[in-house]
Write a protein that holds these residues in place. Sequence first.
Motif, PDB file in Angstrom:
ATOM      1  N   ILE A   1       6.293  -0.585   3.027  1.00 48.22           N
ATOM      2  CA  ILE A   1       4.868  -0.275   3.038  1.00 48.22           C
ATOM      3  C   ILE A   1       4.107  -1.493   2.538  1.00 48.22           C
ATOM      4  O   ILE A   1       4.400  -2.026   1.461  1.00 48.22           O
ATOM      5  N   ASP A   2       3.135  -1.937   3.315  1.00 43.70           N
ATOM      6  CA  ASP A   2       2.313  -3.088   2.937  1.00 43.70           C
ATOM      7  C   ASP A   2       1.285  -2.631   1.903  1.00 43.70           C
ATOM      8  O   ASP A   2       0.388  -1.841   2.201  1.00 43.70           O
ATOM      9  N   GLY A   3       1.411  -3.146   0.659  1.00 44.99           N
ATOM     10  CA  GLY A   3       0.527  -2.720  -0.409  1.00 44.99           C
ATOM     11  C   GLY A   3      -0.557  -3.718  -0.758  1.00 44.99           C
ATOM     12  O   GLY A   3      -1.180  -3.595  -1.823  1.00 44.99           O
ATOM     13  N   ARG A   4      -0.816  -4.673   0.108  1.00 40.11           N
ATOM     14  CA  ARG A   4      -1.827  -5.688  -0.202  1.00 40.11           C
ATOM     15  C   ARG A   4      -3.191  -5.036  -0.430  1.00 40.11           C
ATOM     16  O   ARG A   4      -3.624  -4.189   0.354  1.00 40.11           O
ATOM     17  N   GLY A   5      -3.836  -5.419  -1.539  1.00 43.89           N
ATOM     18  CA  GLY A   5      -5.130  -4.860  -1.889  1.00 43.89           C
ATOM     19  C   GLY A   5      -5.046  -3.511  -2.591  1.00 43.89           C
ATOM     20  O   GLY A   5      -6.077  -2.935  -2.944  1.00 43.89           O
ATOM     21  N   LYS A   6      -3.825  -3.031  -2.817  1.00 44.03           N
ATOM     22  CA  LYS A   6      -3.621  -1.724  -3.427  1.00 44.03           C
ATOM     23  C   LYS A   6      -2.864  -1.875  -4.744  1.00 44.03           C
ATOM     24  O   LYS A   6      -2.438  -2.965  -5.117  1.00 44.03           O
ATOM     25  N   PHE A   7      -2.714  -0.760  -5.445  1.00 47.59           N
ATOM     26  CA  PHE A   7      -2.080  -0.761  -6.758  1.00 47.59           C
ATOM     27  C   PHE A   7      -0.992   0.303  -6.807  1.00 47.59           C
ATOM     28  O   PHE A   7      -1.147   1.396  -6.236  1.00 47.59           O
TER      29      PHE A   7
END
Length: 468
Positions: free
Chosen positions: A103-109
């Motif tokens: 899962i691409d979590g860029r910009g997320k926490f």
Amino acid sequence: MKSGLLAAATLVFAGCAATDAQPQAAGSDAAPAATGAKAERFDKNPYPSTYHAYPGRVTAVTGVTIFDGEGGRIDGGTVVLAEGKVASIGGADTAIPADALVIDGRGKFVTPGVIDVHSHLGVYPSPGVDAHSDGNEMTSPTTPEVWAEHSVWPQDPGFSRALANGGVTTLQILPGSANLIGGRSVTLKNVPSRTVQGMKFPGAPYGMKMACGENPKRVYGGKGRMPSTRMGNFAVDRQTWAKAAAYKKKLDEGKTVDRDLAMETLAGVLSGEILVHNHCYRADEMAQVIDMSHEFGYKVTAFHHAVEAYKVADLLRKEGICAALWADWWGFKMEAYDSVPENLPMVEQAGACAIVHSDDANQIQRLNQEAAKALAAGRRMGLTISDERAWRWLAINPATALGIADKTGSLKPGKMADVVLWNGNPFSVYTRPEKVWIDGALLYDADDPKRRPVSDFELGQPGEGDVK
């Protein structure tokens, strides 16, 4: 407060009823039926957890900002979940299994799942009608014999709301605060189940609810009986502890005793097996309760609602007592009057154990925002507490107060994969949980309508649809 069986079926969850331990049959050797039974034959776990994790798959979230729950932070990090556990956590170079869902979590926490140390979901479920009011046995000022789990309704829609809106993966259900000694609490995993035993956190110790101050003296003074004053509160407490100490002495000496469910609970507290969670607002009363705990040899694990904790934060640190607090609830009665919005960060800054708690079916859905309010108040007064350090108020600190910090409360390899992926900074009012895993099983996904739990109880109710 729990998604119903239809929701569970829709989510294609299997294996919910699998058991880690089998319940004792009524009348078994472990549960003596007659008085005069030997102390060692009392079954201390007659209603064991039957919780079993839902099935999950190997998952890796990459490029994400991680708060590990113990004060650590990784930017552009990776967390890997496998076999229900946190398998690994690290930077961009963290190895990812070949069979993992990435899962691409860029910009997320990513954070550990939120833990609420003070909830009444299930014992005061929705809708809030008299028929559902099962959280307070207001027939005696001391009722240590009652157990909250015997009132919990697993279908309370508040459970799924807490999961989907608040990222809550674990919560302690307490009796109410009308009584000086209100009974045993129970710690639950926030999963769909037909029974409360299917939600019980495996291996979590029981808690016991106590209360100081206005509530007991108002409730029982209003009935024309003791206690009606704060000195009456302490007198009843002390007499009860004296009786419990005498009962425990007989148990320790192996003497034959008549079975007494109330005394069993209190003896468990005196033995350190059951943790005390004490509703107490005023600083002076917290200090007196600590003295009383020294007198009778028990330990207070946490003071709840402690709006004046900032006045005795050094004492809480010295005693190793957590303070479970609101961000800004105050003034609704005299003992709640002398609050400050900097309470939580001041307790944190003093080196004591600070916790954000709810005590409310709505507030449990936004504990991240409550923490954010307290964090902002602290920064305004010059207390420089980082975001990642403040997340301990929702993670490792409540896990410690519940006696489960070795199993959950932080993103450490080998711990339960109770994890939330937030769609932004979790201290923002605009941020919501995007995905929630419990023991590595994806129980909520904002992008998948089939994984948005809906309570059976609310289906077909005009104007009541459980929309998330």
